[in-house]
Scaffold this motif. Structure first.
Motif, mmCIF file in Angstrom:
data_model
loop_
_atom_site.group_PDB
_atom_site.id
_atom_site.type_symbol
_atom_site.label_atom_id
_atom_site.label_comp_id
_atom_site.label_asym_id
_atom_site.label_seq_id
_atom_site.Cartn_x
_atom_site.Cartn_y
_atom_site.Cartn_z
ATOM 1 N N ASN A 1 0.763 -1.426 -0.021
ATOM 2 C CA ASN A 1 -0.023 0.052 0.107
ATOM 3 C C ASN A 1 0.925 0.719 -0.244
ATOM 4 N N LEU A 2 1.623 0.819 0.759
ATOM 5 C CA LEU A 2 3.020 2.697 0.968
ATOM 6 C C LEU A 2 3.603 2.665 -0.501
ATOM 7 N N ALA A 3 3.659 1.442 -1.249
ATOM 8 C CA ALA A 3 4.647 1.307 -2.209
ATOM 9 C C ALA A 3 3.582 1.654 -3.126
ATOM 10 N N SER A 4 2.431 1.495 -3.068
ATOM 11 C CA SER A 4 1.442 2.299 -4.752
ATOM 12 C C SER A 4 0.591 3.358 -4.341
ATOM 13 N N SER A 5 1.010 4.701 -2.636
ATOM 14 C CA SER A 5 0.326 4.884 -2.658
ATOM 15 C C SER A 5 0.977 6.884 -3.292
ATOM 16 N N ASN B 1 -0.185 -14.644 -2.042
ATOM 17 C CA ASN B 1 -0.728 -14.059 -0.781
ATOM 18 C C ASN B 1 -1.790 -12.808 -0.358
ATOM 19 N N GLU B 2 -1.837 -12.206 -1.066
ATOM 20 C CA GLU B 2 -2.177 -10.842 -1.568
ATOM 21 C C GLU B 2 -1.797 -9.737 -2.282
ATOM 22 N N VAL B 3 -1.256 -10.167 -3.667
ATOM 23 C CA VAL B 3 -1.046 -9.480 -4.930
ATOM 24 C C VAL B 3 -2.171 -9.688 -5.874
ATOM 25 N N LYS B 4 -2.324 -10.586 -6.342
ATOM 26 C CA LYS B 4 -2.841 -11.056 -6.752
ATOM 27 C C LYS B 4 -4.753 -10.924 -7.331
ATOM 28 N N SER B 5 -4.991 -10.836 -5.241
ATOM 29 C CA SER B 5 -6.353 -10.324 -5.017
ATOM 30 C C SER B 5 -6.901 -9.178 -4.476
#
Length: 403
Positions: free
Chosen positions: A298-302, A322-326
């Motif tokens: 989330n920080l990287a995409s802020s 675990n996180e990205v695909k969904s």
């Protein structure tokens, strides 16, 4: 000491059982002595190297070579062991069956055992020669793998945009400057728009990369070179004198990236622009289910927009699973590495297998779910086992196309 004793006993049991193949074929005492001499020398060398291993110096080539020799010695013997064990089970099963069926028991035929032993040695020779090749040639047998991926919302100016993806350099394992330059030249020959590196620049220490700075600085791409960190870049697998030493090494590793011309993305993003169009390039620090979690998606995409076309750099493919695909943000393409394809497996038409697939769902190549892609690079370098068998070092070239 108990674990070392059990380890040695286990290896010697494998040796003893596999030795039955040699014994059935040759009664020559010189062959017997040579078999046990080589087996004990290899085992002793490995135990000595590992027991005297100084964690403050990091993983050395001497330890990796000792491990490689042990693998070279043991895997063929395990193949032989399985074949002989299967023969024993088959023979016992027949004896039991004949006993309960009141039939005459089938006697033990030494000639049959000798024949099976020959088969066992013949089949064991296959992994033996493969491992020798993997340790001498395979580890630098660079493969350029090309993929074309189609997207509905790719900005028009980026139709045909070409990127080269590399991962897991592990410079501390390098031992052949000519072969390394061959790999670097192969990367440059692709003439890609951008080069993206997904972490593990070193095995443990920043100094491992010092002799190779000028080599990797020669990499060229029209729209730049970008990178992220991998789990080995944090100095987690080495004993430091104090926290200041560890932090200084970490800072030195981060400073290596600009020295070789890469823009290191630490939970941040940049835009690549062509004409009036742009795509977002997001880089997270290492995030893994089994390893360090420093990444913050989330920080990287802020600083990017939800509707942007996105390419994500994330070292460990378990992050994608675990996180990205969904994630609510549509990360169109994720680039990862980390697994090395375990540096051991089979990849031929119709067969793609490695033991690592039982640990990582996405372990090598391109995968797609929810109209989102991940490419797991098999790695440029190698670690621990000083070679590659069936899973070759990889340079990935991906062309983006508008559907």
């Amino acid at each position: 000491m108990i674990k070392w004793f059990l380890f040695v006993v286990f290896i010697l049991l494998i040796d003893f059982y596999a030795y039955q193949s040699v014994k059935m074929i040759s009664k020559n005492k010189i062959v017997t002595l040579l078999y046990w001499f080589l087996s004990i020398v290899v085992l002793t060398n490995f135990v000595y190297k590992l027991s005297t291993f100084n964690r403050s110096t990091g993983l050395t080539q001497a330890v990796m070579f000792a491990f490689g020799l042990l693998v070279l010695s043991i895997i063929p013997k395990i193949i032989s062991l399985f074949i002989l064990f299967a023969e024993d089970i088959f023979r016992v099963a027949k004896l039991v069956f004949n006993y309960f069926s009141s039939s005459e028991a089938i006697p033990y035929f030494p000639d049959r055992r000798a024949f099976v032993s020959k088969i066992a040695i013949g089949l064991a020779a296959i992994p033996f020669t493969s491992i020798i090749y993997g340790m001498t040639k395979g580890k630098y047998n660079y493969q350029v793998l090309k993929h074309t991926l189609f997207f509905d919302d790719l900005p028009p100016a980026f139709n045909g945009f070409k990127l080269t993806h590399i991962s897991d350099i592990h410079s501390g394992s390098f031992d052949d400057e000519e072969k390394i330059m061959h790999g670097i030249n192969l990367i440059n020959e692709q003439e890609s728009d951008v080069i993206l590196f997904t972490g593990d620049l070193v095995n443990d220490k920043a100094e491992e990369m010092t002799p190779w700075i000028s080599h990797f600085k020669s990499l060229k791409a029209r729209s730049g070179k970008f990178s992220v960190l991998g789990n080995h870049d944090y100095g987690e697998y080495i004993r430091w004198g104090n926290s200041e030493e560890k932090e200084a090494n970490f800072q030195a590793i981060k400073e290596l990236h600009p020295k070789i011309g890469f823009n290191l993305l630490l939970n941040e993003s940049v835009y690549l622009e062509k004409g009036n169009d742009k795509i977002a390039l997001i880089g997270v620090e290492n995030w893994g289910t089994r390893f360090k979690k420093a990444g913050d998606l989330n920080l990287a995409s802020s600083k990017i927009n939800k509707e942007d076309f996105k390419i994500l750099l994330s070292h460990d493919p378990s992050h994608w699973e675990n996180e990205v695909k969904s994630h609510e943000n549509n990360y169109h393409l994720t680039l990862s590495g980390h697994t090395h394809g375990m540096q051991f497996g089979i990849e031929i038409p119709g067969i793609k297998w490695s033991p690592i697939q039982y640990v990582y769902k996405q372990w090598a190549g391109v995968y797609e779910e929810f109209n989102r892609y991940i490419n797991v690079n098999r790695g440029f370098g190698f670690l621990a086992f000083p070679g590659r068998v069936g899973i070759w070092p990889e340079i990935t070239v991906i062309t983006l196309k508008k559907r």
